[in-house]
Design a protein around this motif. Sequence first.
Motif, PDB file in Angstrom:
ATOM      1  N   GLU A   1      -3.770   1.566 -11.249  1.00 28.10           N
ATOM      2  CA  GLU A   1      -3.517   0.470 -10.309  1.00 28.10           C
ATOM      3  C   GLU A   1      -3.210  -0.833 -11.028  1.00 28.10           C
ATOM      4  O   GLU A   1      -2.391  -1.623 -10.553  1.00 28.10           O
TER       5      GLU A   1
ATOM      6  N   GLU B   1       0.819  -1.216   0.000  1.00 27.30           N
ATOM      7  CA  GLU B   1       0.000   0.000   0.000  1.00 27.30           C
ATOM      8  C   GLU B   1       0.852   1.265   0.000  1.00 27.30           C
ATOM      9  O   GLU B   1       0.576   2.207  -0.735  1.00 27.30           O
TER      10      GLU B   1
ATOM     11  N   SER C   1       1.758   8.694  -6.877  1.00 30.71           N
ATOM     12  CA  SER C   1       2.009  10.134  -6.789  1.00 30.71           C
ATOM     13  C   SER C   1       3.141  10.563  -7.715  1.00 30.71           C
ATOM     14  O   SER C   1       3.163  11.697  -8.184  1.00 30.71           O
TER      15      SER C   1
ATOM     16  N   LYS D   1       0.969   3.942  -3.143  1.00 32.63           N
ATOM     17  CA  LYS D   1       0.645   5.359  -2.997  1.00 32.63           C
ATOM     18  C   LYS D   1       1.801   6.248  -3.475  1.00 32.63           C
ATOM     19  O   LYS D   1       1.591   7.246  -4.166  1.00 32.63           O
TER      20      LYS D   1
END
Length: 69
Positions: A20, A6, A14, A10
């Motif tokens: 995904e 996770e 960014s 993330k």
Amino acid sequence: MHIVHEITFKKWMSLTHNDEEIFQYISIFVVSGSIQVIRSWLDQGMDKSPQEMAVIINNFANKGLSFLR
């Protein structure tokens, strides 16, 4: 492992703004490749130290083939 996944996802999202699904494929590729490298290392009698193997796997996972230059 899920927490690392996770956090990595993330951060990657960014930086790259990819979706995904692509991240999932890259994740599978890196994990599977790392497992195979470790298996090969074990089969070859652990000819390098665990620290050396960690550096090799980490460099390849983070830099791809460009780390070979």
